[in-house]
Every structure is written in structure tokens, then in C-alpha cells.
Design a protein around this motif. Structure first.
Motif: not given
Length: 307
Positions: A59, A11, A37, A283
Motif C-alpha cells: 500500500m 488501498d 492505507n 499503489d
């Protein structure tokens, strides 16, 4: 050109970009795709096959473990190498990934040599490495490749290091891993200067770890103080900042890269170094953790280094 392909799932755009450049510098014929992701990777894998998957664990939308479990449940996907790339090193997490069918494991932060060795090992097992054997390209004079080497722990003599009053940067040769030193106590002059020590944490670089004092913490970066060791942290070198809350002993491992390095005091023999770590994680769970940690920081005596 080789038809060997790899999917990079992470990510953090910064890490994806640098990992891609690192792989291309060693495997010029490698075909590379990326996903932001696990959910996006699931969509890509539903329509395209790959010879290797390099996947982050933490992620948004779908974690690396969830993607692995889904992938192994698909027909004829039991033998495709799936390498987990993550800052999670706890035994229970490793066991969980093994039970789900992970092929190998790379802990963050990792050196360039470690990354390439894992990729070679995975492709060798898949019978695809021979297709990538070719003379290694000449090193680029641009700054991007140098940044890749620094992010992944490579020791290149051309690596940029932020200016510091120290007499000279530490030797570029890699040193064996050392145990974390006791959390540093900055000089009295710094403590009396008005900027209060916010807490303690652990900064992990490739093959090395430092107990550190947090001087500033935000959702974007952290300013920490570490004791000057055998070498200085290098700009663009990847790192992981381990933060732990006293209340519930929960730990957040925030991925980032070294943005700046400077001496704590304006003198040649200064033993303390200020390191600015820019965060690359996107995240939401980690950002929420950081928010809560920052909000509670004024009421906490300290942040404990994680085990």
C-alpha cells in the motif's frame, strides 16, 4: 448486536467493499471499519481498538508490514489478531511477516471459504467467535452479494459470466488446483490479424493459475489470452496478474478482477479465451512499474511468468 469489530486495510476500494460484504453475509453482527492505507490505519488504531485486523501488504504511504511492526510495538497489542492479506507468497516475505508478529496469512486471490475460515480461526483464538454465532442470513437476490462470491472465488450458480461463443460455461464446482500450463500460442489467424502478442505472464485465480499471453496492457487493465480449461474465469472473480521483467527479474503482482470473458475465435470448439482483467491497485509503486513495463514492452522479446 455484537460488539466484535474488525478493521479492513486495503488501498483498493473495490476489494475493501467486497470483503466487507462477504464478512457481513457470514457475520451479520460484526462491526466493520476500513482504512485506505497503513498511515490511515495507524491513525484509526491510535484512537480505537479492534478485535481483528485484515491488512493488505502493498500500500502507498505505509505498507502492511510497516503497520504491523508499529502495531506490535504498542502497549497491550501483542495478542490482537493481525491477518496479512496479500499476493506476496515468497518464503522470505512470509518469514518476515512472522518475525514481525503476524497472526495469520491469506494469499490473494482467495476463495470465500478461505477468507471466512481465516476470520473464524482468528476470532476463535481471540475468544470472540462465540459472540458472532447467529443463524446465517438468507442470500440476497441483489447482484452485490453474487459479485462478492465471484470476487473471492465462491461458486454460486447465479454468478454472472460474460457472453462467449463457447457451448456452455464450465461446471461451477471448484476443481483442485492445477499446475500452470505452458504459455499459449494463439492460432495463426489471430497472429496475422494485426494485433501483435505483447508478452507472457501468469494469471492467478482462486485455486487455479494460467500461463497467459498479453495482448494489451495499460495502467487500468490487461487483455490476456488463456487456454480454455475445466472452467471459465467468471466476471467479478478476483485475480492476480504476475508480471516479470527480464532485465532485473523483478516481479509485479497486480491485483484485479475479471471484467469480461470471450472466445478468441467465433467457433464452438475454440480452445482459447480472451480475459479482460481490470486493475484495482492504487499503489504508486505498482503503477510506476506498469508504466516502465509498458514503455519497454516493444523492445522486449517477452514477459516471463513468475515462479
Amino acid at each position: 448486536m455484537s460488539n466484535v469489530s474488525v478493521l479492513i486495510v486495503d488501498d483498493a476500494p473495490f476489494i475493501r467493499d467486497l470483503v466487507k460484504k462477504a464478512l457481513r453475509s457470514h457475520f451479520p453482527g460484526l462491526q466493520i471499519e476500513e482504512a485506505v492505507n497503513g498511515r490511515k490505519a495507524q491513525q484509526v488504531l491510535s484512537r480505537t481498538g479492534f478485535d481483528l485486523i485484515l491488512c493488505d501488504w502493498e500500500m502507498p504511504e505505509m505498507s502492511g508490514l510497516e503497520l504491523l511492526q508499529w502495531f506490535r510495538a504498542q502497549p497491550d497489542q501483542g495478542s490482537t489478531p493481525f491477518v496479512m492479506v496479500t499476493s506476496r507468497g515468497d518464503k522470505e516475505n512470509v518469514v518476515e511477516a512472522i518475525q514481525a508478529g503476524v497472526s495469520d496469512y491469506i494469499g490473494k486471490p482467495f476463495s470465500n471459504e478461505q477468507l471466512i475460515a481465516k476470520v473464524k480461526k482468528a476470532l476463535q483464538r481471540a475468544g470472540k467467535l462465540a459472540q458472532l454465532q447467529a443463524p446465517r442470513p438468507r442470500a440476497s437476490t441483489g447482484s452485490a452479494i453474487g459479485s462478492v462470491a465471484n470476487l473471492t472465488g465462491g461458486r454460486q450458480t447465479s454468478s454472472p459470466v460474460a457472453p462467449a461463443p463457447a457451448p456452455a460455461p464450465a461446471p461451477a464446482a471448484a476443481s483442485p488446483p492445477r499446475a500452470a500450463q505452458p504459455a499459449p500460442t494463439p492460432p495463426a489467424a489471430e497472429q496475422a490479424g494485426g494485433q501483435r502478442v505483447r508478452g507472457q505472464a501468469q494469471l492467478r485465480l482462486a485455486g487455479e493459475q494460467f500461463a497467459c499471453v498479453i495482448k494489451h496492457l495499460s495502467l487500468r487493465d490487461a487483455l490476456v489470452v488463456v487456454r480454455r480449461g475445466e472452467r471459465l474465469p467468471q466476471v467479478f472473480e478476483s485475480g492476480v496478474l504476475d508480471l516479470e521483467q527480464d532485465a532485473d527479474r523483478s516481479v509485479a503482482r497486480i491485483n484485479g478482477y475479471v471484467h469480461a470473458v470471450a472466445a478468441l475465435e467465433a467457433k464452438v470448439d475454440c480452445d482459447w479465451v480472451k480475459v479482460t482483467l481490470k486493475f484495482v491497485d492504487q499503489d504508486p509503486e505498482k503503477l510506476d512499474y506498469l508504466s516502465r513495463l509498458i514503455a519497454s514492452g516493444t523492445a522486449q522479446a517477452h514477459y516471463s511468468p513468475s515462479a
